[in-house]
Design a protein around this motif. Structure first.
Motif, PDB file in Angstrom:
ATOM      1  N   ASP A 108       0.832  -1.212   0.000  1.00  0.00           N
ATOM      2  CA  ASP A 108       0.000   0.000   0.000  1.00  0.00           C
ATOM      3  C   ASP A 108       0.867   1.263   0.000  1.00  0.00           C
ATOM      4  OD1 ASP A 108      -2.430  -1.184  -0.135  1.00  0.00           O
ATOM      5  OD2 ASP A 108      -2.963  -0.945   1.982  1.00  0.00           O
ATOM      6  N   LEU A 109       1.839   1.290   0.892  1.00  0.00           N
ATOM      7  CA  LEU A 109       2.698   2.481   1.024  1.00  0.00           C
ATOM      8  C   LEU A 109       3.574   2.679  -0.213  1.00  0.00           C
ATOM      9  CD1 LEU A 109       3.665   2.057   4.783  1.00  0.00           C
ATOM     10  CD2 LEU A 109       2.234   3.873   3.807  1.00  0.00           C
ATOM     11  N   ARG A 110       3.974   1.548  -0.830  1.00  0.00           N
ATOM     12  CA  ARG A 110       4.754   1.657  -2.067  1.00  0.00           C
ATOM     13  C   ARG A 110       3.909   2.261  -3.183  1.00  0.00           C
ATOM     14  NH1 ARG A 110       4.649  -1.380  -6.242  1.00  0.00           N
ATOM     15  NH2 ARG A 110       3.612  -3.105  -5.147  1.00  0.00           N
ATOM     16  N   VAL A 111       2.666   1.846  -3.289  1.00  0.00           N
ATOM     17  CA  VAL A 111       1.751   2.387  -4.306  1.00  0.00           C
ATOM     18  C   VAL A 111       1.510   3.876  -4.066  1.00  0.00           C
ATOM     19  CG1 VAL A 111      -0.628   2.332  -5.152  1.00  0.00           C
ATOM     20  CG2 VAL A 111       0.620   0.191  -4.805  1.00  0.00           C
ATOM     21  N   LEU A 112       1.331   4.245  -2.801  1.00  0.00           N
ATOM     22  CA  LEU A 112       1.098   5.658  -2.473  1.00  0.00           C
ATOM     23  C   LEU A 112       2.325   6.511  -2.813  1.00  0.00           C
ATOM     24  CD1 LEU A 112      -0.776   5.320   0.949  1.00  0.00           C
ATOM     25  CD2 LEU A 112      -1.778   5.835  -1.297  1.00  0.00           C
ATOM     26  N   PHE A 130       3.565   7.100   5.548  1.00  0.00           N
ATOM     27  CA  PHE A 130       2.322   7.697   5.046  1.00  0.00           C
ATOM     28  C   PHE A 130       2.330   9.215   5.253  1.00  0.00           C
ATOM     29  CE2 PHE A 130      -1.969   9.340   5.706  1.00  0.00           C
ATOM     30  CZ  PHE A 130      -2.596   8.938   4.531  1.00  0.00           C
ATOM     31  N   LEU A 131       2.742   9.656   6.436  1.00  0.00           N
ATOM     32  CA  LEU A 131       2.802  11.094   6.727  1.00  0.00           C
ATOM     33  C   LEU A 131       3.776  11.803   5.774  1.00  0.00           C
ATOM     34  CD1 LEU A 131       2.843  10.831  10.616  1.00  0.00           C
ATOM     35  CD2 LEU A 131       1.026  11.898   9.257  1.00  0.00           C
ATOM     36  N   LEU A 132       4.869  11.114   5.456  1.00  0.00           N
ATOM     37  CA  LEU A 132       5.833  11.676   4.494  1.00  0.00           C
ATOM     38  C   LEU A 132       5.175  11.894   3.139  1.00  0.00           C
ATOM     39  CD1 LEU A 132       8.624  12.397   3.317  1.00  0.00           C
ATOM     40  CD2 LEU A 132       9.033   9.932   3.025  1.00  0.00           C
ATOM     41  N   GLN A 133       4.445  10.880   2.645  1.00  0.00           N
ATOM     42  CA  GLN A 133       3.842  10.998   1.311  1.00  0.00           C
ATOM     43  C   GLN A 133       2.751  12.066   1.292  1.00  0.00           C
ATOM     44  OE1 GLN A 133       5.563   9.791  -0.940  1.00  0.00           O
ATOM     45  NE2 GLN A 133       6.758   8.520   0.481  1.00  0.00           N
ATOM     46  N   ARG A 134       2.008  12.175   2.392  1.00  0.00           N
ATOM     47  CA  ARG A 134       0.978  13.230   2.437  1.00  0.00           C
ATOM     48  C   ARG A 134       1.640  14.611   2.444  1.00  0.00           C
ATOM     49  NH1 ARG A 134      -3.507  15.051   6.564  1.00  0.00           N
ATOM     50  NH2 ARG A 134      -4.998  15.858   5.063  1.00  0.00           N
ATOM     51  N   GLY A 135       2.706  14.743   3.222  1.00  0.00           N
ATOM     52  CA  GLY A 135       3.433  16.017   3.255  1.00  0.00           C
ATOM     53  C   GLY A 135       4.045  16.353   1.910  1.00  0.00           C
ATOM     54  N   GLU A 155      -7.986   8.158   1.370  1.00  0.00           N
ATOM     55  CA  GLU A 155      -8.713   6.885   1.438  1.00  0.00           C
ATOM     56  C   GLU A 155      -8.005   5.885   2.361  1.00  0.00           C
ATOM     57  OE1 GLU A 155      -8.951   5.679  -2.605  1.00  0.00           O
ATOM     58  OE2 GLU A 155     -10.465   7.179  -3.154  1.00  0.00           O
ATOM     59  N   LYS A 156      -6.706   6.064   2.547  1.00  0.00           N
ATOM     60  CA  LYS A 156      -5.912   5.152   3.380  1.00  0.00           C
ATOM     61  C   LYS A 156      -5.533   5.767   4.724  1.00  0.00           C
ATOM     62  CE  LYS A 156      -5.444   1.905   0.173  1.00  0.00           C
ATOM     63  NZ  LYS A 156      -5.878   0.503   0.363  1.00  0.00           N
ATOM     64  N   GLU A 157      -6.018   6.969   5.002  1.00  0.00           N
ATOM     65  CA  GLU A 157      -5.560   7.704   6.184  1.00  0.00           C
ATOM     66  C   GLU A 157      -5.874   6.976   7.489  1.00  0.00           C
ATOM     67  OE1 GLU A 157      -5.422  12.253   7.903  1.00  0.00           O
ATOM     68  OE2 GLU A 157      -6.780  11.760   6.264  1.00  0.00           O
ATOM     69  N   ASP A 158      -7.054   6.395   7.595  1.00  0.00           N
ATOM     70  CA  ASP A 158      -7.420   5.711   8.845  1.00  0.00           C
ATOM     71  C   ASP A 158      -6.489   4.543   9.142  1.00  0.00           C
ATOM     72  OD1 ASP A 158      -9.453   7.446   9.352  1.00  0.00           O
ATOM     73  OD2 ASP A 158     -11.030   6.176   8.470  1.00  0.00           O
ATOM     74  N   LEU A 159      -6.013   3.877   8.077  1.00  0.00           N
ATOM     75  CA  LEU A 159      -5.128   2.734   8.261  1.00  0.00           C
ATOM     76  C   LEU A 159      -3.703   3.132   8.644  1.00  0.00           C
ATOM     77  CD1 LEU A 159      -6.133   0.489   5.209  1.00  0.00           C
ATOM     78  CD2 LEU A 159      -6.445  -0.067   7.634  1.00  0.00           C
ATOM     79  N   TYR A 160      -3.233   4.272   8.075  1.00  0.00           N
ATOM     80  CA  TYR A 160      -1.803   4.590   8.181  1.00  0.00           C
ATOM     81  C   TYR A 160      -1.506   5.962   8.805  1.00  0.00           C
ATOM     82  CZ  TYR A 160      -1.600   0.739   4.855  1.00  0.00           C
ATOM     83  OH  TYR A 160      -1.739  -0.485   4.257  1.00  0.00           O
TER      84      TYR A 160
END
Length: 441
Positions: free
Chosen positions: A19-23, A77-82, A66-71
């Motif tokens: 999941d994190l790789r796809v994001l 995940f926080l890095l990719q969102r930032g 869509e994946k925020e609740d999981l990660y």
């Protein structure tokens, strides 16, 4: 049961990594869309770029949410969102918060420190940005931190101690060099090295070698990545007017919101228009007045240049022979002096040189460009000016529907001139400097 739980846990970790790789790939694609926009769009689409990037960012952000609740407690995940929010040109409080949490959870996250540094940079907090890039380098030597720190060092408020400021600029150049050495195929690193050389050029005596090193670095940047990466300020300083105008035009086309590029192109064209007009009209000085001015022009005006002990800018010792403008050759004219009467001076917006025109005894008019002048220095119409060993340049400029063809004399300091028989005092000179806005280059 225990073995089954271990299998399930392993499968979950694999799913999380996938999941994190796809994001991450989604965010990488977003940056690629922004940075390589003109590989898939024409220059005519430049006005849409910011809107198109914002739309792509919104799509990517939606996928992340869509994946925020999981990660939401995952550093990756926080890095990719930032990173996703950082693709926008302005500061984002949410991006800062995400990235700050990411590096707290995983202090070795180099990309997190670098992206957080960019956010502080956009916020205008250069000290915090410097801390982030320095922190990233403590984790691992990498080109992004090196070149970012190089830029930030040049944009920090100048040191009061000139020697300390010179050390900072030297460090900036060294960091940019190291970034290039880590990856000689990265055009952005070459571009930033060119900018670092320019800062050093203007703050350390304007060594022509540094100017050439800057131009070489820019040429590498363009050959590798097709960046619009020439420094128009350097082109203008080097009197490479065609290159400066083409650079301004292309910069304005690629970034329609950059009004400064369009304004500088307009200013330079206006400057050249005025130069041509004033040369042709000999400064609009009436014929009778011009004859009266030239009647007092004689070799006695050479002043110290007539002495056998006169030391020329080239280091030659001996008197100089006066020469008419038409007899001067292109390039350096050793052993001679240009002598004339001032017929105009030109104060233009954004000027890099004090510009004036003078007429010799043959009534030939030539424009003179004097660099590194103090704001208080100038010459007046009617003044007699002697230029020892003049450096003559021929300009042939074509831009859009305009053409310019003229000769000029370049003088790198007013201290090299003899005005009304006298040398110029030290306060006539002011060193050139570079100003920065707190933003990425």
């Amino acid at each position: 049961m225990l073995k089954m739980a271990e299998v399930d846990d392993g499968e979950q970790k694999t799913t999380d990594k996938d999941d994190l790789r796809v994001l991450k790939e989604l965010v990488d694609d977003l940056y690629s869309f922004r940075d390589r926009y003109f590989e898939s769009h024409g220059v005519e689409d430049a006005g849409r770029k910011q809107k198109d990037v914002a739309q792509e960012m919104a799509k990517t952000l939606k996928r992340l949410e869509e994946k925020e609740d999981l990660y939401k407690h995952s550093a990756q995940f926080l890095l990719q969102r930032g990173r996703c929010l950082n693709v926008a040109p302005g500061f984002s409080q949410t991006a800062e918060e995400c990235l700050s949490r990411a590096v707290k959870l995983e202090p070795g996250l180099v990309e997190g420190w670098n992206t957080l540094g960019e956010q502080y940079w956009k916020k205008g907090d250069l000290t915090a940005a410097k801390t982030c890039f320095t922190g990233a380098l403590q984790q691992r030597k990498n080109k992004v931190s090196l070149r970012s720190l190089s830029m930030v060092l040049r944009q920090l408020p100048p040191e009061e101690d000139a020697q300390e400021q010179s050390k900072r600029i030297l460090e900036s150049v060294e960091l940019a060099r190291q970034a290039v050495q880590l990856d000689v195929t990265d055009g952005t690193s070459w571009y930033i090295l060119g900018n670092a050389y320019i800062s050093m050029f203007f703050t350390s005596g304007q060594n022509p070698q540094l100017s050439q090193q800057a131009l070489s670095a820019y040429a590498q940047a363009v050959s590798i990545s097709s960046l619009n990466s020439f420094c128009h300020q350097l082109f203008q300083y080097e009197e490479m007017y065609s290159s400066a105008l083409d650079g301004f035009r292309r910069a304005a086309a690629l970034d329609p919101g950059w009004e400064d590029a369009r304004e500088r192109e307009k200013q330079l064209l206006n400057y050249l228009d005025q130069v041509i007009m004033l040369i042709e009209n000999k400064g609009k000085v009436k014929a009778r007045r011009l004859r009266n001015m030239l009647s007092s022009l004689s070799t006695s005006a050479l002043g110290p240049c007539s002495s056998p002990q006169f030391r020329s800018p080239s280091g030659r010792v001996g008197s100089l022979e006066p020469r008419s403008f038409s007899s001067l050759t292109h390039g350096h004219n050793g052993g001679v002096a240009a002598l004339g009467k001032v017929v105009f001076s030109l104060a233009s917006e954004g000027r890099m040189a004090f510009t004036f025109g003078m007429v010799d005894s043959d009534e030939t008019c030539c424009v003179v460009m004097v660099y590194n002048t103090a704001d208080s220095w100038g010459v007046l119409i009617g003044d007699t000016v002697v230029i020892p060993e003049p450096q003559v340049k021929r300009h042939s400029v074509t831009h859009k529907d305009k053409s310019y063809d003229f000769r000029s004399i370049r003088v790198d300091s007013p201290l090299l001139l003899i005005v009304n028989g006298k040398r110029q005092v030290m306060k006539s000179q002011s060193a050139a400097f570079v100003t920065y806005k707190p933003q990425s280059e």
